[in-house]
Design a protein around this motif. Structure first.
Motif, short mmCIF file in Angstrom:
data_model
loop_
_atom_site.label_atom_id
_atom_site.label_comp_id
_atom_site.label_asym_id
_atom_site.label_seq_id
_atom_site.Cartn_x
_atom_site.Cartn_y
_atom_site.Cartn_z
N LEU A 43 0.93 -1.13 0.00
CA LEU A 43 -0.01 0.16 -0.03
C LEU A 43 0.72 1.33 -0.09
O LEU A 43 0.50 2.20 -0.58
CB LEU A 43 -0.89 -0.07 1.21
CG LEU A 43 -1.90 -1.42 1.34
CD1 LEU A 43 -3.01 -1.15 2.45
CD2 LEU A 43 -3.19 -0.86 -0.09
N ALA A 44 1.96 1.21 0.75
CA ALA A 44 2.84 2.36 0.71
C ALA A 44 3.37 2.79 -0.55
O ALA A 44 3.51 3.98 -1.17
CB ALA A 44 4.19 2.24 1.77
N VAL A 45 3.78 1.56 -1.36
CA VAL A 45 4.42 1.71 -2.71
C VAL A 45 3.02 2.16 -3.70
O VAL A 45 3.43 3.16 -4.66
CB VAL A 45 4.93 0.42 -3.28
CG1 VAL A 45 5.47 0.44 -4.83
CG2 VAL A 45 5.98 0.21 -2.33
N LYS A 46 1.96 1.70 -3.57
CA LYS A 46 0.89 1.97 -4.42
C LYS A 46 0.46 3.53 -4.08
O LYS A 46 0.15 4.13 -5.04
CB LYS A 46 -0.21 1.08 -3.96
CG LYS A 46 -1.45 1.35 -5.00
CD LYS A 46 -2.39 1.88 -4.13
CE LYS A 46 -3.79 2.08 -5.08
NZ LYS A 46 -4.69 3.38 -4.97
N PRO A 100 12.16 -8.20 0.61
CA PRO A 100 11.86 -8.44 -0.69
C PRO A 100 10.21 -8.14 -0.94
O PRO A 100 9.78 -7.94 -2.07
CB PRO A 100 11.81 -10.11 -0.79
CG PRO A 100 12.57 -10.63 0.39
CD PRO A 100 12.69 -9.47 1.37
N ALA A 101 9.55 -7.68 0.18
CA ALA A 101 7.97 -7.38 -0.05
C ALA A 101 8.05 -6.04 -0.90
O ALA A 101 7.22 -5.67 -1.60
CB ALA A 101 7.35 -7.03 1.19
N PHE A 102 9.24 -5.23 -0.99
CA PHE A 102 9.10 -4.17 -1.72
C PHE A 102 9.49 -4.23 -2.96
O PHE A 102 8.90 -3.71 -4.06
CB PHE A 102 10.25 -3.22 -1.13
CG PHE A 102 10.40 -2.39 -0.10
CD1 PHE A 102 9.61 -0.99 0.08
CD2 PHE A 102 10.44 -2.94 1.32
CE1 PHE A 102 9.34 -0.47 1.15
CE2 PHE A 102 10.12 -2.40 2.38
CZ PHE A 102 9.50 -1.14 2.19
N LEU A 103 10.31 -5.44 -3.40
CA LEU A 103 10.28 -5.75 -4.73
C LEU A 103 9.13 -6.60 -5.15
O LEU A 103 8.69 -6.39 -6.37
CB LEU A 103 11.60 -6.76 -4.86
CG LEU A 103 12.94 -6.25 -3.99
CD1 LEU A 103 13.86 -7.30 -4.29
CD2 LEU A 103 13.30 -4.91 -4.65
N HIS A 131 7.03 -5.29 -8.45
CA HIS A 131 6.79 -6.23 -9.45
C HIS A 131 5.14 -6.23 -9.93
O HIS A 131 4.70 -6.14 -10.83
CB HIS A 131 7.06 -7.51 -8.80
CG HIS A 131 6.72 -8.86 -9.82
ND1 HIS A 131 7.42 -9.11 -10.93
CD2 HIS A 131 5.85 -9.63 -9.55
CE1 HIS A 131 6.87 -9.99 -11.41
NE2 HIS A 131 5.82 -10.55 -10.73
N TYR A 132 4.38 -6.11 -8.72
CA TYR A 132 2.79 -6.15 -8.90
C TYR A 132 2.47 -4.70 -9.61
O TYR A 132 1.52 -4.68 -10.38
CB TYR A 132 2.11 -6.25 -7.98
CG TYR A 132 1.98 -7.59 -7.32
CD1 TYR A 132 3.11 -8.75 -7.37
CD2 TYR A 132 0.85 -7.83 -6.55
CE1 TYR A 132 2.92 -9.99 -7.20
CE2 TYR A 132 0.94 -9.41 -6.02
CZ TYR A 132 1.59 -10.29 -6.31
OH TYR A 132 1.68 -11.83 -5.70
N LEU A 133 3.26 -3.62 -9.18
CA LEU A 133 2.59 -2.15 -9.35
C LEU A 133 3.40 -1.80 -10.46
O LEU A 133 3.18 -0.44 -10.85
CB LEU A 133 2.72 -1.46 -8.16
CG LEU A 133 1.84 -1.82 -6.89
CD1 LEU A 133 2.30 -1.32 -5.55
CD2 LEU A 133 0.39 -1.44 -7.51
#
Ligand code: PLP
Length: 481
Positions: free
Chosen positions: A108-111, A137-140, A144-146
């Protein structure tokens, strides 16, 4: 042991029989109750775990998707977010959301960063984030998703993020900087107060991943342990993730994402206004969402109170120091860097550290394996408070065993160098075929015996071409499910 039921029964199994079967199936799992497993489980003791389980059961069927029907869940969420925001010095305009875990909080932070950039900087065509190599790796995965580009910067010798490297990596496409408090691999808090000025100066969002530290460091600071500044007290920090299902000691499925103001959080929400099914609004990733983890996290916070957290934080800090000095007193082993809390990794310059890990596994001590350099990793929680001496003596034994059995490992050694050699010779597509064979070896190490463990880790950490390791990992996942 009875075989696990594979088929779908015609007539349902009666409850009593089924519960007996569930208990039997649970024996397949490695045990953590005896304090010999590190990471994965954070246990607050029987009383708190009991009340959390009861809360989970009471609210498990409530659906948090509709908070006008389930006002209880909304109340729990708002209480939890306010408590965590308070601990992390969020100001009066701070806002957040309860999520299913660290990965969702980070997602959510990246989104949010991506959508803020889309709204305010349409000229950015390839949004990118800058992270240290130690970032989770949750950031990667989120990137990857976003479809966000990731720029990874090297860490310093002390394993902390390098603010200068981050400054150099930032450019006009950068939408987010992230760092950890602390990072998982070596348990050190990044120099948040040296990275934040870069974010401020360049007017970029700055996320602090306090998934591990969010519910720990505030209490450690109150106990006057030396904790570097890491939260909203540092100007420039715009969001923080903090897991309740780690050092918050809540049952799994519980984390919080916080923003320094409500305007930023708006970019996180999703609404659909044109659906024939009605108006649809959702704050986080999940749609229908159980009230169980929310109620259980709330009950955990209420039952422990700040005194409970202070007590457990002290236990962890004392155990961590005991374990660190114990490791450093064993010839051939050394703790990596200078961990700030209960996450400790250690390596060896003379022994194969993964062989040590296997010898520990054979004695039912379960530690994580990490790389660059090869090392073992412990995440110390409250349930380990009386285990330091027992652990250190098991570790001494394991080291003794590895020192004594050099010759038996010739076959492992051979396998490792064989695969390393092959991976350098074979092109990617050929290695893909070959990797089926090696991942077969991974699959064959059954739960109790980890005889192939060191060989397999030796293989993967030694392979220069990381694309080949990737193929191997994909094979393993494909075989497991
Ligand atoms: C565990 C962890 C995460 C991811 O959290 P999950 O709850 O496993 O999704 C992120 N960052 C750090 C530092 C972690 O230790």
């Amino acid at each position: 042991m009875k075989e696990v039921r594979k088929s779908f029964p015609g007539s349902g199994i009666p409850a009593k029989e089924l519960i007996a079967e569930l208990q039997e199936i649970k024996f397949m799992d490695a045990s953590w109750e005896d304090g010999r497993m590190f990471g994965y489980v954070f246990h607050p003791g029987e009383e708190t775990a009991g009340v959390a389980a009861r809360a989970y059961q009471l609210f498990g069927s409530e659906n948090a998707l509709n908070s006008s029907l389930f006002k209880s869940i909304k109340r729990f969420e708002n209480d939890i977010v306010a408590i965590v925001a308070g601990l992390l010095h969020g100001g009066p305009d701070a806002a957040g959301t309860f999520t299913s875990g660290g990965t969702e909080s980070i997602f959510l932070a990246v989104k949010t960063a991506r959508d803020k950039a889309r709204a305010e900087h349409p000229e950015i065509k390839t949004p990118a984030m800058v992270v240290p190599g130690s970032i989770h790796p949750a950031f990667l995965k989120a990137a990857h998703y976003l479809d966000v580009f990731t720029v990874t910067t090297p860490v310093r010798k002390d394993k902390r993020a390098d603010p200068e490297a981050i400054r150099k990596a930032v450019n006009s496409d950068t939408i987010l900087i992230a760092a950890s408090a602390p990072c998982y691999p070596h348990g050190v808090v990044d120099p948040i107060d040296e990275i934040a000025p870069v974010a401020l100066e360049k007017n970029i969002l700055f996320h602090v991943d306090a998934c591990m530290g969010g519910m720990f460091l505030p209490f450690a600071a109150l106990l006057e342990y030396p904790i570097p500044p890491f939260d909203f007290n540092v100007p420039g920090v715009t969001s923080i993730s903090a897991d309740l299902h780690k050092y918050g000691y809540a049952p799994k499925g519980a984390s919080v994402i916080l923003y320094h103001n409500r305007a930023l959080r708006r970019h996180q929400f999703f609404v659909s206004t044109d659906w024939s099914g009605g108006l649809y609004g959702s704050t986080s990733f999940q749609g229908s969402r159980s009230g169980g983890p929310v109620a259980a996290a709330w009950a955990t916070l209420m039952n422990l109170g700040s005194e409970g957290y202070l007590r457990m934080t002290r236990n962890v800090m004392e155990t961590s120091r005991k374990i660190q000095s114990g490791i450093n007193s064993i010839e051939g082993l050394r703790v990596i860097s200078n961990p700030d809390m209960g996450l400790v990794s250690f390596t060896s310059d003379t022994l194969d550290i993964f062989e040590v890990g296997d010898a520990l596994s054979d004695r039912n001590w379960f530690l994580d394996r990490i790389q660059f350099p090869d090392a073992l990793h412990v995440t110390i929680a409250d349930q380990h408070k009386d285990k330091a001496d027992e652990f250190i003596s098991a570790l001494k034994q394991a080291v003794g065993i590895v020192k004594g059995k050099k010759f038996e490992n010739v076959s492992n050694r051979f396998l490792v160098s064989f695969v390393k050699g092959l991976s350098q010779l074979l092109p990617e597509t050929w290695f893909r075929k070959f990797s089926h064979l090696v991942s077969g070896l991974l699959g064959s190490s059954d739960a109790g015996k980890h005889t192939m463990g060191a060989a397999v880790y030796g293989i993967t950490s030694g392979i220069e071409n990381r694309g080949n390791v990737r193929e191997l990992m994909l094979d393993v996942l494909d075989k497991m499910y």
